[in-house]
Motif scaffolding. Structure first.
Motif, short mmCIF file in Angstrom:
data_model
loop_
_atom_site.label_atom_id
_atom_site.label_comp_id
_atom_site.label_asym_id
_atom_site.label_seq_id
_atom_site.Cartn_x
_atom_site.Cartn_y
_atom_site.Cartn_z
N ILE A 125 0.14 8.10 -1.54
CA ILE A 125 -1.23 8.29 -1.45
C ILE A 125 -1.87 6.71 -1.28
CG2 ILE A 125 -3.50 9.23 -2.15
CD1 ILE A 125 -2.01 11.05 -3.76
N ILE A 126 -2.66 6.72 0.36
CA ILE A 126 -3.34 5.76 0.44
C ILE A 126 -4.62 6.02 0.78
CG2 ILE A 126 -1.33 4.36 1.20
CD1 ILE A 126 -2.27 4.90 4.02
N GLY A 127 -5.68 5.13 0.72
CA GLY A 127 -6.94 5.26 1.25
C GLY A 127 -7.03 5.15 2.55
N GLY A 128 -8.21 5.62 3.10
CA GLY A 128 -8.55 5.42 4.52
C GLY A 128 -9.03 7.00 5.15
N ASP A 129 -8.86 6.80 6.50
CA ASP A 129 -9.15 8.30 7.25
C ASP A 129 -8.07 8.84 7.12
OD1 ASP A 129 -11.89 7.32 7.58
OD2 ASP A 129 -11.25 6.20 9.47
N ALA A 130 -8.15 10.39 7.50
CA ALA A 130 -7.12 11.24 7.60
C ALA A 130 -6.27 10.78 8.76
CB ALA A 130 -7.65 12.56 7.57
N CYS A 131 -5.16 10.54 8.55
CA CYS A 131 -4.19 10.48 9.68
C CYS A 131 -4.60 9.35 10.50
CB CYS A 131 -3.67 11.65 10.55
SG CYS A 131 -2.61 12.77 9.32
N ALA A 132 -5.15 8.24 10.22
CA ALA A 132 -5.77 7.32 11.14
C ALA A 132 -4.58 6.74 11.95
CB ALA A 132 -6.49 6.40 10.47
N TYR A 133 -4.75 6.22 13.21
CA TYR A 133 -4.09 5.65 13.86
C TYR A 133 -4.02 3.93 13.25
CZ TYR A 133 -3.89 9.21 17.33
OH TYR A 133 -3.47 10.39 17.99
N ALA A 161 0.90 -1.42 0.13
CA ALA A 161 0.09 0.00 -0.29
C ALA A 161 0.84 1.22 0.01
CB ALA A 161 -0.99 0.07 1.32
N PHE A 162 2.01 1.24 0.60
CA PHE A 162 2.82 2.39 0.82
C PHE A 162 3.86 2.57 -0.43
CE2 PHE A 162 1.46 2.54 5.33
CZ PHE A 162 1.02 3.74 5.39
N GLY A 163 3.69 1.32 -1.22
CA GLY A 163 4.69 1.56 -2.37
C GLY A 163 6.22 1.21 -2.04
N LEU A 164 6.54 0.55 -0.97
CA LEU A 164 7.87 0.33 -0.56
C LEU A 164 8.37 -0.71 -1.62
CD1 LEU A 164 7.58 -0.01 3.36
CD2 LEU A 164 8.28 2.05 1.91
N PRO A 165 9.95 -0.72 -1.65
CA PRO A 165 10.22 -1.69 -2.75
C PRO A 165 9.89 -3.14 -2.47
CG PRO A 165 12.03 -0.08 -2.15
CD PRO A 165 10.81 0.18 -1.28
N PRO A 166 9.90 -4.18 -3.52
CA PRO A 166 9.65 -5.34 -3.23
C PRO A 166 10.74 -6.02 -2.36
CG PRO A 166 9.32 -5.07 -5.57
CD PRO A 166 10.17 -3.89 -5.18
N GLY A 167 10.36 -6.98 -1.53
CA GLY A 167 11.51 -7.44 -0.57
C GLY A 167 11.70 -6.66 0.69
N SER A 168 10.98 -5.58 0.70
CA SER A 168 11.08 -4.97 2.27
C SER A 168 10.55 -5.61 3.14
CB SER A 168 10.30 -3.61 1.87
OG SER A 168 10.88 -2.74 1.05
N GLY A 169 10.96 -5.58 4.47
CA GLY A 169 10.44 -6.38 5.34
C GLY A 169 10.30 -5.40 6.68
N GLY A 170 10.20 -6.18 7.98
CA GLY A 170 9.80 -5.41 9.05
C GLY A 170 10.53 -4.23 9.49
N VAL A 171 11.89 -4.45 9.24
CA VAL A 171 12.79 -3.06 9.91
C VAL A 171 12.52 -1.86 8.81
CG1 VAL A 171 15.32 -2.47 10.23
CG2 VAL A 171 14.33 -4.74 10.60
N ASP A 172 12.20 -2.39 7.60
CA ASP A 172 12.10 -1.21 6.43
C ASP A 172 10.61 -0.72 6.69
OD1 ASP A 172 14.21 -1.77 4.87
OD2 ASP A 172 13.39 -3.46 4.21
N LEU A 173 9.70 -1.36 7.28
CA LEU A 173 8.32 -0.92 7.39
C LEU A 173 8.34 -0.05 8.67
CD1 LEU A 173 5.43 -0.96 6.85
CD2 LEU A 173 4.96 -2.92 8.03
N LEU A 174 8.95 -0.43 9.69
CA LEU A 174 8.98 0.15 10.97
C LEU A 174 9.71 1.69 10.72
CD1 LEU A 174 8.98 0.45 14.19
CD2 LEU A 174 11.39 -0.50 14.45
N GLU A 175 10.92 1.68 10.10
CA GLU A 175 11.46 2.79 9.79
C GLU A 175 10.65 3.86 8.89
OE1 GLU A 175 16.18 1.22 10.09
OE2 GLU A 175 15.35 1.88 8.51
N PHE A 176 10.17 3.20 8.05
CA PHE A 176 9.18 3.96 6.96
C PHE A 176 7.89 4.88 7.87
CE2 PHE A 176 5.40 4.74 4.20
CZ PHE A 176 5.89 5.36 3.47
N PHE A 177 7.25 3.98 8.75
CA PHE A 177 6.30 4.53 9.61
C PHE A 177 6.79 5.46 10.48
CE2 PHE A 177 3.45 0.56 9.28
CZ PHE A 177 2.54 1.34 8.90
N LEU A 178 7.82 5.34 11.16
CA LEU A 178 8.29 6.32 12.07
C LEU A 178 9.05 7.68 11.26
CD1 LEU A 178 10.39 4.21 14.42
CD2 LEU A 178 8.34 5.28 15.18
N ASN A 179 9.49 7.46 10.18
CA ASN A 179 9.81 8.71 9.52
C ASN A 179 8.77 9.39 9.01
OD1 ASN A 179 12.64 7.99 9.79
ND2 ASN A 179 12.83 6.65 8.00
N MET A 180 7.68 8.68 8.56
CA MET A 180 6.48 9.39 7.91
C MET A 180 5.89 10.22 9.11
SD MET A 180 3.27 7.22 6.02
CE MET A 180 2.95 6.32 7.60
#
Length: 899
Positions: free
Chosen positions: A538-546, A407-426
């Motif tokens: 851009i992703i769907g959903g509520d604005a800045c949803a938890y 959904a966030f368009g991260l590169p294929p093969g991304s994993g948990g550390v990539d996702l965590l860092e993306f969330f926090l940076n975002m």
């Protein structure tokens, strides 16, 4: 003067040193002299449970070191884990892990009356041994250190006033070469000398895929002794020894690969040697398994006979210097950099003892013991260069995480550390977060370190401890000979122990510094409605949803958007894509300030023994004894997992009744005993994923029956045997025990709904006495997983030949019933070793005067596969498992000359 150390001392129970050597089995069993109670007694007079192995038996059975002794002493279990020096001595199912230097052993090891503070210092090859006594149950009175489970006492051969020598050369499979030599003789009319030496080399029996081998032997031992008799009543014995080990031991191949671990391992170019539940003989590693150890010591024993008593003084200094470089992840990826451990100690012991001459209505013994030990321990185990990529690859298969990555368009093969860092940076870039109170307070969301959350600068960079112990004790024992056949023994010891420690910790691990449950409550799915659309896809959903509330709402789980999430809601594994990433958290936050700096323990222990000679061939005894092991400090940053930085003293209570006797004109001798032992605040050391957490386990209860005997039905044929049967071995109280390993998604290795692990299911977190909230199991009343039955049997037939030659035919069998590897009672089949039987055999041709012999021998002659232990794999996300294989088939030929 009276000989203070009789050469004929052979041991006390009935395995009893068979009195069979190259000269053949005897038609009758001779009277055996024993010293297990620090005075000479016959076998039937000694009301204690003790097994003895003589030097002759050690030669016959090709026993090389203490780990081999269990072949002839069923109640003794000795196993090497991880390194040659991490050796655990266990008696009657009771022992102490050697993985934490803060622990002192429950089974004390003494060599020539000198206490060895850590079991690793007693692991080198046995040379010129007079006998080994294994004394079971609490030893609270007569030995220098108070031990709650028992004592292994090794007595070497003294210098002699007649010239003599022994030479031995062994060649065997695995390129084994062993050379031993001993020479003794007089210097003058009052002094005698003995020099002993041993060299042992063999290739390893585990193949490394890059062409190396592991589990080899490379060790040497040297000992020099001076015996001085300056007068008829005085004897002085001075012993200097040095030993060295430089070995690549001990490998633990994979017994099971979790699919996510195996896929990540192979995907990153690592080698997945096929898993072998029976231990395996191949492994892929990219580092060392090396241990270098040097031990040395100097002791002086003085005995002086006065008219009514003997005075004994034993003074000793010892040094232990160990350096380990160990590939702890057991793979050829760099997941965990080489674990580098330095372990050094210097010890000083002094014992004074006075002993009455015996043959009185009341015999007595008293003394004092002083012990000083200065220990320095350091460990460095940082993350390896491949750890980040491995964690990402291993977690990439999580379906919820992959939905978000897509959904966030991260590169294929991304994993948990990539996702965590993306969330926090975002969240950080959008200026959101910290809107819902976290469980720990209104803390802000963590910031991604510049080097990322997993880097080689993270992990255990250094833990360093200076740990000093000073102890003294006074002890005494009285033997009241109420009649010619009935004796009452009373003994006691008062002990005072003081410990001090200075701690240095450098353990940066930002991944382990927060809770994924709490973090998921604060993380937002940032959308362009209220956030800068140029920063994020851009992703769907509520604005800045938890994050987690949005996933709960999408799944139709009722929530109140005005309230913080409950603990249960935040932990819902299927809807919290971060929860499984708690497997990344290998180094809990800890600082030097968490560790205590001093403590003091005092204790009074004692024993009561009633002994009755029913006849000249039968003795009955009953005893009650208490034992003590001091508390101490958890010398490991793994203390953060349980919050136990200081552990309490261990107290044991033991009741025993036994009988010793002989039958058939002394052709058969036997000893049988029932024992019942309880240990309160048992000091246990449990594996917690990347290391061990030390704690007190409430209490354990052990009871059983021991039997040992020997039988010579006809001349030149001797059978010896014995067994230990545990009627009960359970936890009396263990409320906060470790849970078995879990998969990355939070599910366990046990079947869902298994009541034995109900408390280990997510959502059942409890808070232990140290204030740590986690998943703990309750093992109160459950079996501890020890072998229920261990037994051994030997047979030796001596056949005379012409020209003064003879042949000894010898067979040995050892049976071990099933046992569990882990305290957590992992239910998977490879975490339990099934029952197995080992067979040894030898044929010895030599002169009946024992001047020479050639022995053809084999151990584990049918090459039985078995494991010594196992553990959840280090540095992995899934529930992979490693196991230590048992020793394989070995065989060879030994040439021995004696003069």
């Amino acid at each position: 003067m009276k000989k203070l150390n009789k050469a004929a001392v052979l041991g006390t129970t009935a395995i009893l040193s068979g009195l069979i050597g190259a000269s053949g089995a005897l038609a009758q069993v001779d009277v055996i002299t024993v010293t297990a109670q620090k005075r000479e007694q016959t076998l039937q007079e000694a009301p204690v449970s003790v097994a003895a192995v003589t030097g002759e038996q050690i030669e016959q059975s090709q026993i090389r070191d203490a780990a081999d002794l269990q072949t002839l002493v069923p109640s003794l279990r000795v196993a090497e884990f991880a390194t040659s020096t991490n050796t655990e001595f266990n008696l009657r199912g009771i022992g102490t892990s050697s993985f934490n230097p803060g622990l002192e052993p429950s089974v004390g090891v003494f060599i020539d009356g000198v206490y060895r503070p850590r079991s690793g210092s007693a692991i080198n090859d046995l040379i010129s041994i007079e006998r080994v006594e294994v004394i079971r149950g609490p030893q609270s009175t007569l030995f220098g250190r108070n031990t709650p489970a028992g004592v292994v006492s090794i007595i070497t051969q003294q210098p002699e006033y007649e010239f003599g020598y022994v030479g031995e050369l062994t060649i065997g499979n695995n390129n084994t070469h062993i050379a031993r030599a001993s020479v003794t003789g007089p210097i003058n009319s009052t002094m005698a000398l003995r020099l002993d030496g041993s060299m042992h080399q063999s290739d390893g029996y585990i193949d490394v895929v890059d062409g190396r081998d592991a589990n080899n032997r490379s060790r040497h031992t040297f000992r020099g002794q001076l015996l001085w008799n300056p007068g008829d009543n005085t004897e002085v014995r001075i012993i200097a020894d040095y030993g060295g080990i430089d070995e690549n031991c001990c490998a633990a191949p994979f017994a099971f690969y979790d699919p996510i671990d195996q896929a990540a391992l192979v995907g990153l170019g690592g080698t997945a040697v096929p898993a072998d539940p029976e231990g395996g003989d191949r492994i892929a590693i990219d580092g060392d398994l090396n241990t270098q150890l040097s031990t040395s010591g100097l002791s002086a024993e003085v005995n002086h006979d006065f008219e009514t008593f003997t005075f004994t003084s034993i003074t000793a200094v010892r040094r232990y210097d160990e350096d380990q470089l160990f590939d702890a992840d057991f793979s050829d990826l760099d997941l965990v950099s080489l674990r580098h451990i330095e372990n050094r100690y210097d010890s000083f012991t002094q014992e004074f003892r006075v002993t009455s001459t015996g043959d009185n209505f009341m015999d007595w013994m008293g003394g004092a013991f002083y012990y000083n030990n200065r220990l320095h321990f350091s460990n460095s185990t940082p993350y390896g260069a491949d750890a980040r990529n491995f964690f990402d690859a291993a977690s990439a298969a999580d379906p919820t995480a992959q939905q978000l990555i897509s959904a966030f368009g991260l590169p294929p093969g991304s994993g948990g550390v990539d996702l965590l860092e993306f969330f926090l940076n975002m969240n950080q870039a959008a200026g959101v977060g910290n809107f819902v109170p976290l469980a720990s307070g209104n803390a802000a969301l963590p910031t991604t370190p510049a080097e990322g959350f997993i880097a080689t600068s993270h992990g255990l960079i250094l833990e360093d401890y200076q740990y000093d112990t000073e102890a003294w004790s006074v002890f005494g024992q009285l033997d009241f000979h109420l009649t010619d056949r009935f004796t009452l023994t009373l003994g006691g010891r008062y002990s005072d122990e003081s410990k001090e420690m200075v701690t240095t910790i450098d353990q940066p691990d930002p991944m382990s510094a927060f809770s994924f449950v709490d973090l998921a409550r604060d993380l937002r799915l940032v959308t362009p409605t209220t956030c800068d659309p140029t920063l994020f896809p851009i992703i769907g959903g509520d604005a800045c949803a938890y994050l987690v509330p949005a996933l709960l709402a999408q799944a139709g789980v009722p929530i109140d958007p005005t309230q913080p999430l409950s603990e249960a809601q935040a932990r819902m594994a299927a809807l919290n894509p971060l929860l499984g990433f708690s497997a990344f958290q290998n180094f809990e936050p800890v600082s030097a300030a968490d560790f205590p700096t001093s403590r003091t323990d005092t204790n009074f222990s004692g024993n009561i023994i009633l002994s009755y000679d029913v006849s000249d061939t039968l003795n009955l005894y009953g005893s009650y004894a208490t034992g003590f092991k001091p508390g101490g400090f958890n010398v490991s940053t793994n203390a953060a997992f349980t919050g136990v930085f200081e552990f309490e003293e261990e107290i044991s209570r033991s009741f025993e009744i036994g009988a010793k006797g002989s039958l058939f004109d002394n052709r058969m001798v036997y000893a049988i005993a029932y024992f019942n032992q309880e240990i309160e605040d048992f000091q246990t050391n449990n594996f917690v994923g990347n290391g061990f957490a030390l704690e007190n386990a409430g209490s354990i209860e052990v009871s059983g029956i021991e039997f040992e005997g020997q039988w010579s039905p006809v001349d030149n044929l001797l059978f010896t045997g014995g067994f230990t049967y545990l009627i009960d071995s359970k936890y009396g109280d263990y409320e906060f025990a470790p849970c078995p390993d879990t998969y990355v998604d939070g599910s366990g290795v046990w079947d869902a709904g298994d009541p034995a692990f109900a408390l280990c299911e997510p959502g059942n977190e409890r808070t232990n006495d140290a204030g740590v909230t986690a998943l703990f199991n309750d093992l109160t009343g459950r079996d501890r997983g020890n072998s229920e039955l261990v037994g051994s049997l030997t047979a030796t037939l001596t056949t005379p030949l012409n020209n003064g030659w003879e042949i000894d035919w010898r067979g040995e069998m050892t049976y071990v019933s099933e046992f569990q590897h882990t305290t957590s009672q992992d239910p998977r089949p490879f975490a339990t070793q099934d029952a197995f039987t080992l067979y040894n055999a030898s044929v010895t041709i030599g002169s009946d005067s024992d001047s020479w012999a050639v022995q053809f021998w084999g151990r584990n002659i049918f090459d039985e596969d078995y494991t010594k232990g196992g553990f959840p794999s280090v540095g992995y996300l899934g529930a992979s498992y490693n196991a230590y294989p048992g020793d394989p088939q070995t065989y060879g030929v030994t040439l021995r000359i004696r003069g």
